[in-house]
Motif scaffolding. Structure first.
Motif, PDB file in Angstrom:
ATOM      1  N   UNK A 162      32.086  46.499  39.284  1.00  0.00           N
ATOM      2  CA  UNK A 162      32.618  45.145  39.441  1.00  0.00           C
ATOM      3  C   UNK A 162      32.421  44.343  38.165  1.00  0.00           C
ATOM      4  N   UNK A 163      31.217  44.409  37.604  1.00  0.00           N
ATOM      5  CA  UNK A 163      30.901  43.638  36.398  1.00  0.00           C
ATOM      6  C   UNK A 163      31.792  44.060  35.223  1.00  0.00           C
ATOM      7  N   UNK A 164      32.036  45.351  35.104  1.00  0.00           N
ATOM      8  CA  UNK A 164      32.898  45.844  34.030  1.00  0.00           C
ATOM      9  C   UNK A 164      34.303  45.277  34.157  1.00  0.00           C
ATOM     10  N   UNK A 209      29.055  36.346  35.567  1.00  0.00           N
ATOM     11  CA  UNK A 209      29.606  36.316  36.920  1.00  0.00           C
ATOM     12  C   UNK A 209      29.041  35.158  37.745  1.00  0.00           C
ATOM     13  N   UNK A 210      27.867  34.645  37.357  1.00  0.00           N
ATOM     14  CA  UNK A 210      27.293  33.502  38.067  1.00  0.00           C
ATOM     15  C   UNK A 210      28.073  32.217  37.778  1.00  0.00           C
ATOM     16  N   UNK A 226      36.215  42.367  31.603  1.00  0.00           N
ATOM     17  CA  UNK A 226      37.479  42.673  30.930  1.00  0.00           C
ATOM     18  C   UNK A 226      38.438  41.485  30.994  1.00  0.00           C
ATOM     19  N   UNK A 227      38.363  40.731  32.071  1.00  0.00           N
ATOM     20  CA  UNK A 227      39.283  39.616  32.278  1.00  0.00           C
ATOM     21  C   UNK A 227      38.641  38.273  31.914  1.00  0.00           C
ATOM     22  N   UNK A 228      37.334  38.157  32.141  1.00  0.00           N
ATOM     23  CA  UNK A 228      36.627  36.901  31.841  1.00  0.00           C
ATOM     24  C   UNK A 228      35.483  37.174  30.864  1.00  0.00           C
ATOM     25  N   UNK A 248      42.737  41.333  37.314  1.00  0.00           N
ATOM     26  CA  UNK A 248      41.796  42.315  37.873  1.00  0.00           C
ATOM     27  C   UNK A 248      42.633  43.350  38.625  1.00  0.00           C
ATOM     28  N   UNK A 249      42.594  44.608  38.182  1.00  0.00           N
ATOM     29  CA  UNK A 249      43.533  45.613  38.701  1.00  0.00           C
ATOM     30  C   UNK A 249      43.031  46.332  39.958  1.00  0.00           C
ATOM     31  N   UNK A 250      41.939  45.828  40.533  1.00  0.00           N
ATOM     32  CA  UNK A 250      41.401  46.419  41.758  1.00  0.00           C
ATOM     33  C   UNK A 250      41.408  45.351  42.841  1.00  0.00           C
TER      34      UNK A 250
END
Length: 349
Positions: A281-283, A294-295, A287-289, A176-178
């Motif tokens: 955030x979801x985007x 997200x739940x 990308x990674x998962x 996650x790049x942020x």
């Protein structure tokens, strides 16, 4: 009563006097009707509603709107119920007086839902919304006979929750790049917070000395509106933090307090004066998962604790479930080893 025409808009309206529920004289004006007949019918409908008052001779549509206006619903829940009503219920039942709804109509509606909804749970949600209005009519409008009473409820199909191993999460989270999102997702994985709860957190909710968060509000991720209440009553609780998560928050606090000129503890932990945007955030998360929603982070938290021997009653408290049955129905399959450990008592003779 006469019907009037608005010379500016060329549309019709009615204006009539009536007494409200307290006996006060009132005037009702409603505009925008294309024809005189429509205006007259609307006036007659309004006067009938006033006359019948809280009676089961009101239409399903009237009682549905009364339910919406007199029930403390979240904005998101209200929108969902309105959409479900418009799409599936209004055309079938909206015009029918509540005391004239028949069992065979309800049975046919249930069959329609089971055949046309994408899943049994979707059908169950709409059926439950339909039943809520029936129950509202029983409680507030004197409906004596429930036309759904003998109809088989739509069962809930509880899917087995997906979860990821801690090793997989730790292996991928640095992609996650942020930094804000990376730390927010870490907090969720290691506390079991729901995404709306995590994004609604301000520094007022954090105690670095006790290493804990106070959960008392949530955010509607669709419009970033903050509700000063948790998802459920049992969700309002204290959530303990692992030491390394507490260290992350201490570092965030020091960084934000130095970078924001007008910083105070009302600032959002993941944001600033305003919370972050869920869509972004979801985007980043997908990308990674890509294989997990997200739940899944919340399920992963619970699964990790269960697999490492945390008592199920303690898990209930940490998950902030109102009933132990909710915890057991969702996570009891993870306690297989404890069953084996318990039965070993017979081998110790």
């Amino acid at each position: 009563m006469p019907i009037y025409k608005d010379e500016i808009t060329n549309k019709y309206y009615f204006s009539t006097r009536y007494k409200d529920v307290y006996g006060n004289n009132k005037r009702k004006v409603k505009r925008g009707f294309r024809t005189k007949r429509e205006a007259k019918a609307a006036e007659a409908s309004f006067l009938t509603e006033i006359e019948t008052g809280y009676s089961d001779s009101n239409t399903f549509d009237y009682i549905f709107n009364h339910y919406l206006d007199n029930t403390d619903l979240r904005e998101k829940t209200r929108r969902r119920k309105e959409n479900e009503y418009k799409l599936h219920i209004k055309e079938r039942f909206g015009h029918i007086k509540m005391n004239q709804i028949k069992q065979n109509q309800c049975q046919e509606f249930r069959s329609y839902l089971m055949k046309n909804m994408p899943s049994p749970n979707s059908a169950r949600t709409i059926w439950s919304g339909f039943k809520v209005v029936i129950n509202h009519a029983k409680k507030h409008f004197g409906l004596r006979i429930d036309p759904t009473i003998s109809i088989t409820p739509i069962p809930r199909v509880k899917p087995k929750p997906k979860y990821m191993l801690r090793e997989e999460f730790e292996d991928k989270i640095d992609n996650i790049d942020n930094q804000d999102y990376r730390e927010l997702l870490k907090l969720m994985f290691y506390t079991g917070l729901r995404v709306g709860e995590a994004m609604a957190l301000t520094w007022n909710d954090y105690n670095k000395y006790k290493k804990e968060l106070s959960i008392s509000k949530t955010m509607d991720v669709t419009n970033r509106k903050i509700y000063n209440r948790a998802k459920t009553e049992s969700s309002e609780d204290i959530v303990p933090l692992p030491i390394f998560i507490n260290d992350i928050l201490i570092e965030r606090y020091n960084l934000m307090s130095n970078n924001y000129k007008y910083f105070d503890d009302n600032y959002f932990i993941f944001g600033g004066m305003e919370p972050k945007h869920y869509s972004h955030l979801h985007k980043k998360y997908k990308q990674v998962f890509p294989n997990y929603d997200i739940h899944t982070l919340r399920h992963s938290y619970a699964s990790y604790l269960a697999n490492n021997g945390v008592d199920i009653f303690v898990l209930q408290s940490l998950m902030r479930h109102s009933q132990i049955t909710e915890t057991m129905q969702t996570y009891s399959h993870l306690y297989t080893q404890k069953k084996h450990d318990a039965i070993r008592i017979f081998d110790n003779i």
